[in-house]
Design an enzyme around this catalytic site. Structure first.
Site, PDB file in Angstrom:
ATOM      1  N   LYS A 116       0.849  -1.195   0.000  1.00  0.00           N
ATOM      2  CA  LYS A 116       0.000   0.000   0.000  1.00  0.00           C
ATOM      3  C   LYS A 116       0.882   1.242   0.000  1.00  0.00           C
ATOM      4  O   LYS A 116       1.788   1.381   0.821  1.00  0.00           O
ATOM      5  CB  LYS A 116      -0.861  -0.008   1.256  1.00  0.00           C
ATOM      6  CG  LYS A 116      -2.340   0.060   0.982  1.00  0.00           C
ATOM      7  CD  LYS A 116      -3.076  -0.128   2.267  1.00  0.00           C
ATOM      8  CE  LYS A 116      -4.428   0.480   2.199  1.00  0.00           C
ATOM      9  NZ  LYS A 116      -5.110   0.381   3.489  1.00  0.00           N
ATOM     10  N   ILE A 117       0.599   2.122  -0.937  1.00  0.00           N
ATOM     11  CA  ILE A 117       1.406   3.329  -1.140  1.00  0.00           C
ATOM     12  C   ILE A 117       0.458   4.530  -1.122  1.00  0.00           C
ATOM     13  O   ILE A 117      -0.577   4.503  -1.796  1.00  0.00           O
ATOM     14  CB  ILE A 117       2.103   3.263  -2.535  1.00  0.00           C
ATOM     15  CG1 ILE A 117       2.929   1.977  -2.703  1.00  0.00           C
ATOM     16  CG2 ILE A 117       2.888   4.523  -2.828  1.00  0.00           C
ATOM     17  CD1 ILE A 117       4.343   2.038  -2.231  1.00  0.00           C
TER      18      ILE A 117
END
Ligand code: E4P
Length: 249
Positions: A116-117
């Site tokens: 997750k960015i």
């Protein structure tokens, strides 16, 4: 109609179609998938045992709530659920190169890991590089359709529009999910939409109707979805009627 075509590409928890997905394609249907939105392994086990979830999302707040080591808890989650598990880069990591280095470590934990960015310029740079390396990403904190489009074009496997947080500021979050679904459909984008920040069962129904591929749902909301007062009354009446004639046989 457009939505229907798009749907056909996206049925499985992973990329590619299962036999069941093929059957759904024949009937032209789409069933939104469920992930659980928590880092609490007890809740993950309970939801997994029900057979309703096929993935997990976590975020820095959810990890901090458990007070456990990130890698240790993520490893345990991968041993419970056989599906995409989102683990986020550290909340304090802001530079693309640092996100990329962390993402490689997260991806190495298990083949099901999705990194997750956050939706930032540096985040997009990281997503682009990671997609070239075959590392799956979930771009988080999406609050506009353009952000989703950029994330998809950078190579994100998933985008996470945050429904509840928009509702919190009096903007209908479901409109965002619908816009992204339509936009991806028109452009033939295969990035999957994870409707996030889900706060109640109505959000879930709305997301399914708006064209989300996945809803990531806290355990409390899964429980709320199970229950209906008439179901409880019905069960009570069956027990009463049955035992009145047959006792406890
Ligand atoms: C999941 O990907 C999100 O981080 C999560 O759904 C956010 O939910 P919240 O807005 O209730 O914190």
């Amino acid at each position: 109609m457009v939505l229907k075509n798009r749907t056909i590409q996206r049925q499985s928890c992973f990329y590619g179609m299962s036999a069941l997905d093929g059957a759904k394609k024949i009937f032209g249907g789409k069933i939104m998938k469920f992930f659980i939105d928590t880092a609490n392994v007890d809740d993950i086990r309970k939801a997994n045992d029900m057979g309703v979830i096929c993935g997990v999302t976590t975020n820095p707040s959810l990890i901090a709530k458990e007070g456990r080591d990130f890698k240790e808890v993520i490893k345990e989650i991968t041993s419970i659920v056989d599906g995409p598990i989102s683990g986020e880069v550290k909340a304090t990591t802001t530079k693309a190169e640092d996100m990329i280095a962390e993402a490689r470590e997260i991806a190495a934990i298990h083949p099901n890991m999705v990194v997750k960015i956050p939706m930032t310029v540096e985040g997009l740079k990281a997503v682009h590089q990671l997609s070239l390396e075959g590392i799956k990403t979930n771009v988080t904190l999406i609050f506009s359709a353009n952000q989703a489009l950029l994330a998809a074009r950078a190579g994100a496997s998933y985008v996470s529009p945050f429904l509840g947080r928009l509702d919190d500021i009096s903007e209908p979050g479901i409109d965002l999910v619908r816009s992204i679904a339509e936009m991806f459909s028109v452009a033939g984008i295969t990035t999957e939409i994870i409707a996030a920040s889900i706060r109640n069962p109505i959000h879930v129904t709305d997301c399914a109707l708006a064209g989300a591929d996945i809803a990531t749902v806290p355990y409390k909301v899964i429980e709320q979805m199970v229950h209906h007062p008439l179901t409880d009354i019905g069960i009570e009446k069956f027990v009463k009627d049955y035992t009145a004639v047959f006792g406890n046989k």
